[in-house]
Motif scaffolding. Structure first.
Motif, mmCIF file in Angstrom:
data_model
loop_
_atom_site.group_PDB
_atom_site.id
_atom_site.type_symbol
_atom_site.label_atom_id
_atom_site.label_comp_id
_atom_site.label_asym_id
_atom_site.label_seq_id
_atom_site.Cartn_x
_atom_site.Cartn_y
_atom_site.Cartn_z
ATOM 1 N N ASN A 18 44.528 -35.558 -2.102
ATOM 2 C CA ASN A 18 43.439 -35.800 -1.145
ATOM 3 C C ASN A 18 43.237 -37.287 -0.895
ATOM 4 N N ARG A 61 46.046 -38.424 1.340
ATOM 5 C CA ARG A 61 45.783 -37.892 2.686
ATOM 6 C C ARG A 61 44.691 -38.705 3.383
ATOM 7 N N HIS A 62 43.651 -39.064 2.632
ATOM 8 C CA HIS A 62 42.560 -39.857 3.204
ATOM 9 C C HIS A 62 43.059 -41.217 3.683
ATOM 10 N N ALA A 81 45.274 -32.413 -7.228
ATOM 11 C CA ALA A 81 44.638 -32.192 -5.928
ATOM 12 C C ALA A 81 43.874 -33.435 -5.472
ATOM 13 N N SER A 82 43.227 -34.119 -6.421
ATOM 14 C CA SER A 82 42.462 -35.315 -6.069
ATOM 15 C C SER A 82 43.385 -36.440 -5.609
#
Length: 274
Positions: free
Chosen positions: A6, A9-10, A2-3
């Motif tokens: 993310n 995505r960032h 998940a990290s």
């Protein structure tokens, strides 16, 4: 997991903002865009016309007729257009070093190379893709290129790999500025070399030059070796899996090396005025 998602995505969101701001800045000067639309296509269409004159007045170049040369030229221009759009800041590393532009990049909690490259999305550079696309499609029709799914997949990999190879060379050459404060002349020479050597068959050059442009500066993988495979010509270099599939691999390796060189150079960065 998940990290990681993310994080990706960032970075994607940040790139979107950078691109939006860059496009807005470039559209503030519409006359410059118009002039670019006139000059760039003229330059590349003149190049294809020169190939026609060379073949008509002399003879095919080492077995490469006009149609083959046009295919080779168009294939090379596709990756050139993409590198102009996505990696044009690497051409100006010298100016970024001299002006201390890395100061603010180092202060932000984000990868410096990512910030440097994406800080200027060259929207106007999309114009460079127009003549390349037109020339390649026209040449593909002349050589009866098989537009099968497999060939389209190979073509996408070749263009992506060629873009990475070009970006790698420009990144490494540009990073010389971290040590010497100068790299613009080397960049200009590299750009000129790329344009000349991707325009003609590599087999025109002496064996020593072919070796350099294959193993030291892997320019041959940008368009020549894949074009040999697409056109069904006698292979000048035998590798497993096919030459077209080696281009993305060489591109990834080259880009990893270029990134390492950039990071090493960044450690030598002294800021402006120091």
């Amino acid at each position: 997991m998940a990290s990681v998602f993310n994080g990706i995505r960032h970075y994607a969101i940040v790139f979107g903002y950078y691109a939006k701001l860059a496009i807005q800045r470039q559209l503030e000067y519409p006359l410059f865009l118009v002039s670019w639309l006139l000059v760039i296509p003229t330059q590349y269409f003149a190049g294809i016309w020169m190939l026609r004159i060379i073949v008509d007045r002399f003879q095919p170049l080492n077995g490469w007729g006009f149609e083959d040369l046009a295919f080779l030229y168009g294939l090379g221009l596709l990756s050139h257009g993409l590198v102009v759009v996505l990696f044009i800041p690497t051409w100006g590393t010298e100016f970024a070093v001299l002006r201390g532009e890395f100061d603010r990049l180092l202060l932000r909690p984000m990868n410096v190379f990512f910030q440097f490259v994406t800080g200027y999305f060259n929207f106007i550079g999309l114009v460079d893709l127009i003549p390349g696309t037109v020339i390649f499609i026209a040449a593909a029709r002349m050589v009866d290129f098989d537009w099968s799914f497999v060939n389209l997949a190979k073509l996408a990999l070749v263009v992506a790999g060629g873009t990475l190879i070009r970006a790698s060379l420009y990144t490494i050459i540009g990073a010389v500025a971290f040590w010497t404060k100068r790299s613009r002349n080397l960049i200009n020479m590299t750009v000129a070399t790329m344009e000349r050597t991707t325009m003609y068959p590599l087999t025109l050059y002496p064996q020593a030059v072919q070796a350099i442009l294959t193993f030291l500066l892997p320019i041959g993988f940008v368009s020549f070796y894949p074009a040999e495979q697409f056109l069904g010509k006698t292979k000048s270099l035998e590798l497993p899996l096919g030459l077209a599939l080696w281009t993305p691999l060489v591109g990834l390796i080259g880009f990893a090396v270029a990134y390492a060189v950039f990071r090493q150079g960044l450690r030598k960065y002294e800021s402006a005025g120091s």
